[in-house]
Design an enzyme around this catalytic site. Sequence first.
Site, PDB file in Angstrom:
ATOM      1  N   GLU A 307      35.371  34.916  44.752  1.00  0.00           N
ATOM      2  CA  GLU A 307      35.689  34.877  43.382  1.00  0.00           C
ATOM      3  C   GLU A 307      37.085  34.814  42.890  1.00  0.00           C
ATOM      4  O   GLU A 307      37.836  35.140  42.158  1.00  0.00           O
ATOM      5  CB  GLU A 307      35.318  36.742  43.086  1.00  0.00           C
ATOM      6  CG  GLU A 307      34.534  37.062  42.816  1.00  0.00           C
ATOM      7  CD  GLU A 307      33.711  38.483  43.270  1.00  0.00           C
ATOM      8  OE1 GLU A 307      35.160  39.428  42.918  1.00  0.00           O
ATOM      9  OE2 GLU A 307      33.054  39.178  43.098  1.00  0.00           O
ATOM     10  N   ASP A 386      26.535  44.394  46.526  1.00  0.00           N
ATOM     11  CA  ASP A 386      27.716  44.262  45.847  1.00  0.00           C
ATOM     12  C   ASP A 386      27.403  45.993  45.232  1.00  0.00           C
ATOM     13  O   ASP A 386      27.737  45.832  44.058  1.00  0.00           O
ATOM     14  CB  ASP A 386      27.997  43.692  44.573  1.00  0.00           C
ATOM     15  CG  ASP A 386      29.626  44.009  44.399  1.00  0.00           C
ATOM     16  OD1 ASP A 386      30.655  45.152  44.853  1.00  0.00           O
ATOM     17  OD2 ASP A 386      30.375  43.616  43.683  1.00  0.00           O
ATOM     18  N   GLU A 414      32.012  51.923  40.069  1.00  0.00           N
ATOM     19  CA  GLU A 414      31.523  50.914  39.655  1.00  0.00           C
ATOM     20  C   GLU A 414      30.335  50.874  38.465  1.00  0.00           C
ATOM     21  O   GLU A 414      29.776  50.856  37.265  1.00  0.00           O
ATOM     22  CB  GLU A 414      32.451  49.020  39.780  1.00  0.00           C
ATOM     23  CG  GLU A 414      31.431  48.312  39.533  1.00  0.00           C
ATOM     24  CD  GLU A 414      32.315  47.053  40.103  1.00  0.00           C
ATOM     25  OE1 GLU A 414      32.558  46.872  41.220  1.00  0.00           O
ATOM     26  OE2 GLU A 414      32.275  45.573  39.494  1.00  0.00           O
TER      27      GLU A 414
HETATM   28  O1  GCW Z   1      31.780  44.643  42.877  1.00  0.00           O
HETATM   29  C1  GCW Z   1      32.339  43.653  42.360  1.00  0.00           C
HETATM   30  C2  GCW Z   1      33.848  43.642  41.222  1.00  0.00           C
HETATM   31  C3  GCW Z   1      35.264  43.260  41.014  1.00  0.00           C
HETATM   32  C4  GCW Z   1      35.808  43.479  42.708  1.00  0.00           C
HETATM   33  C5  GCW Z   1      35.124  43.079  43.768  1.00  0.00           C
HETATM   34  C6  GCW Z   1      35.841  42.450  45.233  1.00  0.00           C
HETATM   35  C7  GCW Z   1      37.818  43.317  43.229  1.00  0.00           C
HETATM   36  O2  GCW Z   1      33.071  43.533  39.885  1.00  0.00           O
HETATM   37  O3  GCW Z   1      35.777  43.596  40.714  1.00  0.00           O
HETATM   38  O4  GCW Z   1      37.398  42.638  42.822  1.00  0.00           O
HETATM   39  O5  GCW Z   1      34.118  43.916  43.787  1.00  0.00           O
HETATM   40  O6  GCW Z   1      34.977  43.295  46.024  1.00  0.00           O
HETATM   41  O7  GCW Z   1      36.347  41.742  45.390  1.00  0.00           O
END
Ligand code: GCW
Length: 706
Positions: A307, A386, A414
């Site tokens: 990312e 995720d 989240e």
């Molecule tokens: O779940 C996602 C989140 C991001 C996060 C990423 C990660 C810190 O939306 O905000 O970044 O995972 O785990 O690195």
Amino acid sequence: MTRPVTVPAGVSGAGEPRPHPAWLPPQAWRPLGVRRVVVHGDGLLVDTVFAEVAQACAAHGGRVDRTGTDGASAVDPVDLVLALRDPGPLPSAVPAAVTAGPTPDGPLGDEGFLLTRVDDVTVVLADAPAGLLYGLFHLVRLGEAAHTGDHPARAHRPALRRRMLDHWDNVAVHPVMGQVERGYAGGSIFWRDGGPRGDRDRLRAYARLLAACGVNAISVNNVNVGLTEARLLTDRLDDVVDLADLLRPYGIRVHLSVTFAAPVVLGGLPTADPLDDGVRDWWESTTRRVYARIPDFGGYVVKADSEGQPGPFSYGRDHADGANLLAAALAPHGAVVHWRAFVYDHRQDWRDRTTDRARAAYDHFAPLDGRFADNVVLQVKFGPVDFQPREPVSPVIAAMPATRVAVELQVTQEYTGQQWHACYLAPWWHEVLAFRPWGPAERSVTDVLADVPGPGPHRGGDLVAVANVGDDPFWCGHPLAQANLYAFGRLAWDPGLAADAILDEWIDLTFPASTVGDPALVRETLHAVLDDSWRTYERYTAPLGVGFMVNPAGHYGPGVDGYEYSRWGTYHFADRDGVGVDRTCATGTGFAGQYPPPWSQVYESLERCPDELLLFFHHVPYSHVLHSGVTVIQHIYDTHFAGVAEVVAMRDRWTRLAGVIDQAVYDRVVERFDEQLRCATEWRDQVNTYFFRKSGVPDARGRRIH
Ligand code: GCW
């Protein structure tokens, strides 16, 4: 320098509202605080134990003394002894029957303790100060039971050696993510507007709460490392030293998230290539400087090539090269690098059906098994995508027997209601930890992490979670979300604990019987509200494991097609005929083949795949009949109506506690339930309407679909 701790007495720093005591209210200390106690041993953590006992005794009328080197004390007779076995003679108050007996099941180790009670004396013995601290909190958990009857000697040790929280806290406020990325409890407890927040009392109180549930490591900044945060490693190190000093008296080691590009952005080098000698030297000398200030520094956490974060791919190197670079710098200091396996293509073309994000971690890391240094811990999200409310357990955990692995959970909600929804996650984590990747007769995820011997090499590992705490007066936004934090620590200590038993512990501590109007009603209500709340959440959100129907702006509330034509690789492929992702080897992405048998076959098979994961592995027509006997479309309607009805029931149940528990807690939860019901209703209506419009199939029970 770390001084002996001053126990937080419930009064916070200047101008700061006093935070809720969570699972350590003064009344929880009463059974211990009325006793005559002897503390024996030396060291910072024994000082903490003594200070805690002294505070409890001062509040509740007991007495405490610390023995001299001869084991003698001024307190006599004695009800409770907390003693290090070494050095010197044990206090004379320890009954002979205890000293004579062998330690059950081997040595106690760095953090273990032995608890016994004979001849009306409760005894906690440990071989290291941390053991005594954990023994103390165990007594608090046991309450009056620790001081009645006989207890045969029993050794307690953590199943996992590192029980760690990752804070995704930013030092400087991020323009999009704010002070805490995915934080739902206000600001950071560590940082504010570019510098330390400076509420030392709150930090001490936090350390104490964490020690009381077993957590022993914290990473204090976000894995997405900005320029300000990067400098915590160098010219902002003082701030980290300060935090380490505050957390140390409670046995918590500080870790830092670092950027892989640090040699360039901080060191001014032309490259961060892991095979470059200058880069290697930079990491070694920088790390040495950290240890000169923080001798028990825990290590680094790295999100690389993920990312947008920099990583070894930029230099044509792989992730073993990258992780081993940092591991080499940390090894002389006995520390570890947590290297995250969350590596995938976040610029995918939704038209491209050959790429499957679920496959990515395994595809990147499994071929590297055996190449990681001993002090690399590969940190794997519990599921392949995720942190969704339902995913299969990540196949990476089984694929890397020669690598240390940490499983990463998400305590911050989240994707599970952002601490506006009551969603007790321990049952879900319990399921993940109990999963047996090689089949029912083989080792579980817990066994892999705990280093339980099995066929082939095995390395042991950690349990890590993204924290849910902020500067909110209730720590977590939703007072009931405290149960998730508590449960994480307890599961990391003992992954075999049942979720409802952990909830009982949490209820007993947080709502001591002496402080509530009707203890039985409190217990019954909290179980009724929380026990099944994760499944309730699952029912009114994305169906059958398909995941990612959240609103992309913030991941809160429904957005059924929100990610469908995006670059993030999270699609459900709903059309007029059916829904789900074909991840089979026969006709799909082949992800099912990343599991060892029997799971590769179970997930591959439409007939054998568990209902709750059906749409994660298969694209099926709406008319497909589940094991439960209903069609997929009817299941969607039924669960969404049921989920909202359950939220109504939860909210109604809660109102029975009016006037029974603390008013502020009560009111905050009422406010949260109102929002949970609004949001769950929105989920129900959007999901049901979406699938009705796609499929044209009416609800068999004729309920209203908009
Ligand atoms: O779940 C996602 C989140 C991001 C996060 C990423 C990660 C810190 O939306 O905000 O970044 O995972 O785990 O690195």
